[in-house]
Motif scaffolding. Sequence first.
Motif, PDB file in Angstrom:
ATOM      1  N   TYR A   3       0.809  -1.214   0.000  1.00 20.09           N
ATOM      2  CA  TYR A   3       0.000   0.000   0.000  1.00 20.09           C
ATOM      3  C   TYR A   3       0.842   1.264   0.000  1.00 20.09           C
ATOM      4  O   TYR A   3       0.432   2.290  -0.495  1.00 20.09           O
ATOM      5  CB  TYR A   3      -0.968   0.024   1.188  1.00 20.09           C
ATOM      6  N   LYS A   4       2.067   1.159   0.541  1.00 15.98           N
ATOM      7  CA  LYS A   4       2.925   2.339   0.580  1.00 15.98           C
ATOM      8  C   LYS A   4       3.303   2.768  -0.834  1.00 15.98           C
ATOM      9  O   LYS A   4       3.391   3.939  -1.136  1.00 15.98           O
ATOM     10  CB  LYS A   4       4.169   2.061   1.421  1.00 15.98           C
ATOM     11  N   TYR A   5       3.561   1.788  -1.707  1.00 14.78           N
ATOM     12  CA  TYR A   5       3.894   2.123  -3.076  1.00 14.78           C
ATOM     13  C   TYR A   5       2.716   2.797  -3.753  1.00 14.78           C
ATOM     14  O   TYR A   5       2.877   3.756  -4.473  1.00 14.78           O
ATOM     15  CB  TYR A   5       4.277   0.855  -3.863  1.00 14.78           C
ATOM     16  N   TYR A   6       1.516   2.300  -3.514  1.00 16.71           N
ATOM     17  CA  TYR A   6       0.355   2.908  -4.165  1.00 16.71           C
ATOM     18  C   TYR A   6       0.082   4.285  -3.603  1.00 16.71           C
ATOM     19  O   TYR A   6      -0.282   5.192  -4.332  1.00 16.71           O
ATOM     20  CB  TYR A   6      -0.890   2.025  -3.988  1.00 16.71           C
ATOM     21  N   SER A   7       0.287   4.466  -2.303  1.00 18.97           N
ATOM     22  CA  SER A   7       0.053   5.781  -1.707  1.00 18.97           C
ATOM     23  C   SER A   7       0.932   6.836  -2.352  1.00 18.97           C
ATOM     24  O   SER A   7       0.559   7.988  -2.460  1.00 18.97           O
ATOM     25  CB  SER A   7       0.307   5.727  -0.196  1.00 18.97           C
ATOM     26  N   SER A   8       2.127   6.436  -2.785  1.00 20.42           N
ATOM     27  CA  SER A   8       3.006   7.405  -3.438  1.00 20.42           C
ATOM     28  C   SER A   8       2.386   7.912  -4.735  1.00 20.42           C
ATOM     29  O   SER A   8       2.595   9.048  -5.129  1.00 20.42           O
ATOM     30  CB  SER A   8       4.371   6.768  -3.727  1.00 20.42           C
ATOM     31  N   VAL A  58       1.611   8.646 -14.098  1.00 18.46           N
ATOM     32  CA  VAL A  58       1.020   7.596 -13.276  1.00 18.46           C
ATOM     33  C   VAL A  58       1.127   6.257 -13.973  1.00 18.46           C
ATOM     34  O   VAL A  58       1.351   5.229 -13.342  1.00 18.46           O
ATOM     35  CB  VAL A  58      -0.462   7.917 -12.943  1.00 18.46           C
ATOM     36  N   ALA A  59       1.018   6.252 -15.310  1.00 18.90           N
ATOM     37  CA  ALA A  59       1.149   5.009 -16.053  1.00 18.90           C
ATOM     38  C   ALA A  59       2.539   4.413 -15.851  1.00 18.90           C
ATOM     39  O   ALA A  59       2.683   3.192 -15.710  1.00 18.90           O
ATOM     40  CB  ALA A  59       0.894   5.259 -17.539  1.00 18.90           C
ATOM     41  N   VAL A  60       3.565   5.282 -15.818  1.00 17.65           N
ATOM     42  CA  VAL A  60       4.931   4.803 -15.589  1.00 17.65           C
ATOM     43  C   VAL A  60       5.050   4.196 -14.195  1.00 17.65           C
ATOM     44  O   VAL A  60       5.625   3.122 -14.005  1.00 17.65           O
ATOM     45  CB  VAL A  60       5.947   5.954 -15.764  1.00 17.65           C
ATOM     46  N   VAL A  61       4.506   4.901 -13.182  1.00 17.87           N
ATOM     47  CA  VAL A  61       4.582   4.392 -11.817  1.00 17.87           C
ATOM     48  C   VAL A  61       3.800   3.093 -11.691  1.00 17.87           C
ATOM     49  O   VAL A  61       4.278   2.115 -11.108  1.00 17.87           O
ATOM     50  CB  VAL A  61       4.030   5.442 -10.826  1.00 17.87           C
ATOM     51  N   GLU A  62       2.565   3.078 -12.259  1.00 18.47           N
ATOM     52  CA  GLU A  62       1.716   1.896 -12.114  1.00 18.47           C
ATOM     53  C   GLU A  62       2.280   0.692 -12.855  1.00 18.47           C
ATOM     54  O   GLU A  62       1.972  -0.447 -12.518  1.00 18.47           O
ATOM     55  CB  GLU A  62       0.305   2.202 -12.600  1.00 18.47           C
ATOM     56  N   ALA A  63       3.114   0.932 -13.865  1.00 15.52           N
ATOM     57  CA  ALA A  63       3.698  -0.178 -14.612  1.00 15.52           C
ATOM     58  C   ALA A  63       4.569  -1.052 -13.722  1.00 15.52           C
ATOM     59  O   ALA A  63       4.751  -2.244 -13.986  1.00 15.52           O
ATOM     60  CB  ALA A  63       4.518   0.364 -15.790  1.00 15.52           C
ATOM     61  N   SER A  64       5.128  -0.462 -12.652  1.00 20.01           N
ATOM     62  CA  SER A  64       5.989  -1.218 -11.740  1.00 20.01           C
ATOM     63  C   SER A  64       5.212  -1.847 -10.595  1.00 20.01           C
ATOM     64  O   SER A  64       5.789  -2.526  -9.759  1.00 20.01           O
ATOM     65  CB  SER A  64       7.086  -0.301 -11.167  1.00 20.01           C
ATOM     66  N   LEU A  65       3.892  -1.593 -10.551  1.00 21.04           N
ATOM     67  CA  LEU A  65       3.071  -2.131  -9.480  1.00 21.04           C
ATOM     68  C   LEU A  65       2.570  -3.523  -9.835  1.00 21.04           C
ATOM     69  O   LEU A  65       2.424  -3.862 -11.004  1.00 21.04           O
ATOM     70  CB  LEU A  65       1.863  -1.217  -9.225  1.00 21.04           C
ATOM     71  N   PRO A  66       2.279  -4.334  -8.834  1.00 19.49           N
ATOM     72  CA  PRO A  66       1.655  -5.634  -9.114  1.00 19.49           C
ATOM     73  C   PRO A  66       0.267  -5.431  -9.699  1.00 19.49           C
ATOM     74  O   PRO A  66      -0.357  -4.381  -9.509  1.00 19.49           O
ATOM     75  CB  PRO A  66       1.592  -6.292  -7.723  1.00 19.49           C
ATOM     76  N   ASP A  67      -0.223  -6.442 -10.396  1.00 16.60           N
ATOM     77  CA  ASP A  67      -1.526  -6.339 -11.039  1.00 16.60           C
ATOM     78  C   ASP A  67      -2.628  -6.001 -10.048  1.00 16.60           C
ATOM     79  O   ASP A  67      -3.603  -5.333 -10.395  1.00 16.60           O
ATOM     80  CB  ASP A  67      -1.878  -7.651 -11.750  1.00 16.60           C
ATOM     81  N   ARG A  70      -3.213  -2.171  -9.885  1.00 16.16           N
ATOM     82  CA  ARG A  70      -3.435  -1.371 -11.089  1.00 16.16           C
ATOM     83  C   ARG A  70      -4.926  -1.079 -11.244  1.00 16.16           C
ATOM     84  O   ARG A  70      -5.755  -1.975 -11.148  1.00 16.16           O
ATOM     85  CB  ARG A  70      -2.908  -2.090 -12.322  1.00 16.16           C
ATOM     86  N   LEU A  71      -5.238   0.187 -11.476  1.00 17.03           N
ATOM     87  CA  LEU A  71      -6.635   0.573 -11.620  1.00 17.03           C
ATOM     88  C   LEU A  71      -7.240   0.004 -12.895  1.00 17.03           C
ATOM     89  O   LEU A  71      -6.553  -0.191 -13.891  1.00 17.03           O
ATOM     90  CB  LEU A  71      -6.755   2.095 -11.620  1.00 17.03           C
ATOM     91  N   THR A  72      -8.528  -0.244 -12.838  1.00 15.29           N
ATOM     92  CA  THR A  72      -9.248  -0.753 -14.000  1.00 15.29           C
ATOM     93  C   THR A  72      -9.486   0.391 -14.983  1.00 15.29           C
ATOM     94  O   THR A  72     -10.050   1.421 -14.608  1.00 15.29           O
ATOM     95  CB  THR A  72     -10.602  -1.342 -13.574  1.00 15.29           C
ATOM     96  N   PRO A  73      -9.060   0.258 -16.234  1.00 17.75           N
ATOM     97  CA  PRO A  73      -9.278   1.334 -17.217  1.00 17.75           C
ATOM     98  C   PRO A  73     -10.779   1.605 -17.410  1.00 17.75           C
ATOM     99  O   PRO A  73     -11.597   0.687 -17.366  1.00 17.75           O
ATOM    100  CB  PRO A  73      -8.652   0.776 -18.504  1.00 17.75           C
ATOM    101  N   PRO A 137      -7.677   1.988  -3.791  1.00 16.97           N
ATOM    102  CA  PRO A 137      -7.517   1.289  -2.512  1.00 16.97           C
ATOM    103  C   PRO A 137      -8.024   2.149  -1.366  1.00 16.97           C
ATOM    104  O   PRO A 137      -8.061   3.379  -1.461  1.00 16.97           O
ATOM    105  CB  PRO A 137      -5.999   1.073  -2.413  1.00 16.97           C
ATOM    106  N   SER A 138      -8.406   1.495  -0.276  1.00 13.62           N
ATOM    107  CA  SER A 138      -8.971   2.236   0.855  1.00 13.62           C
ATOM    108  C   SER A 138      -7.923   3.045   1.607  1.00 13.62           C
ATOM    109  O   SER A 138      -8.267   3.810   2.508  1.00 13.62           O
ATOM    110  CB  SER A 138      -9.682   1.284   1.813  1.00 13.62           C
TER     111      SER A 138
END
Length: 292
Positions: A3-8, A58-67, A70-73, A137-138
């Motif tokens: 969650y810390k990665y997503y919060s960034s 955000v697309a660049v950051v989200e590319a390194s996140l686990p599936d 990743r937000l639903t388009p 995420p919450s």
Amino acid sequence: MKYKYYSSVGIWRRWMGGILASMLLAGLSNCQSSAGEAIAEQQSAVLSARATTTDSAVAVVEASLPDSLRLTPIAPLPKLPDSVRRAVQNLYAQLGPEAAGLRLPVLERACVGYLNLRQTGRVSHPGVLAVADMDLPSSEKRLWVLDLNKGEVLQHSHVAHGRGSGHLRAEHFSNVMKSACTALGFYRTQDTYQGKHGLSRRLRGLDVGQNDNALRRYVVLHAADYVSKQHVQRYGQAGYSRGCPALPPDLYRAIIHAVGEGGCLYLSGPGLESKWLDGAVAARQFATQGWK
């Protein structure tokens, strides 16, 4: 912790949104009233830059996140008249940095539904729209209460999803009794009452088969300690409700009063379809009443 990665991502969105909004305001303040066309062009350019820059980064950051993070388009609404699309884009530009995390396609659908519901009289509180992006995420503040006429964010808050819907992110949605899931769709805010959580506001689901069991399931706006700032800081996310969009104890009264009775609440999420997303109806309503 994930969650810390997503919060960034959320922090980055708000920071970039603030910078671009400041650019917009600075540009507008330097224009004379006679230069209406120049202002409109400048506003459009900044809006486009804000959307393009934010989405690309955000697309660049989200590319390194686990599936799982990743937000639903969300595709733009088909056959939406340009008048409504432009109105939503202008509103988005006005809302500023507090709405940086509110995705434009989510806002677009929320506004179209609001206009449809105003046209049919199913919501009666003019100019106020509450939007929750339950795909976020919450750990993120994912609820916005908007003043459409003024282009202002009245409230911005964390909000819980049901324990049957998932953990950090809600992945399952249901209208079924005792499912403990969040149900997506458009709601009319009903009357208030004093319950076990204190001041609460009833919700009537307006999407048949998707959230129309809300009153029978006792899905309401109410306060919950598991949505408090302290809980989110300690656990990295909000806790879970039994399907209610539960609110932080320090903000719930302000939010409940801001949405009012007869208001429109939109809970957005993956797979949602609604008959209230009719662009032609929205265009007719906006042409005659605006956001009123």
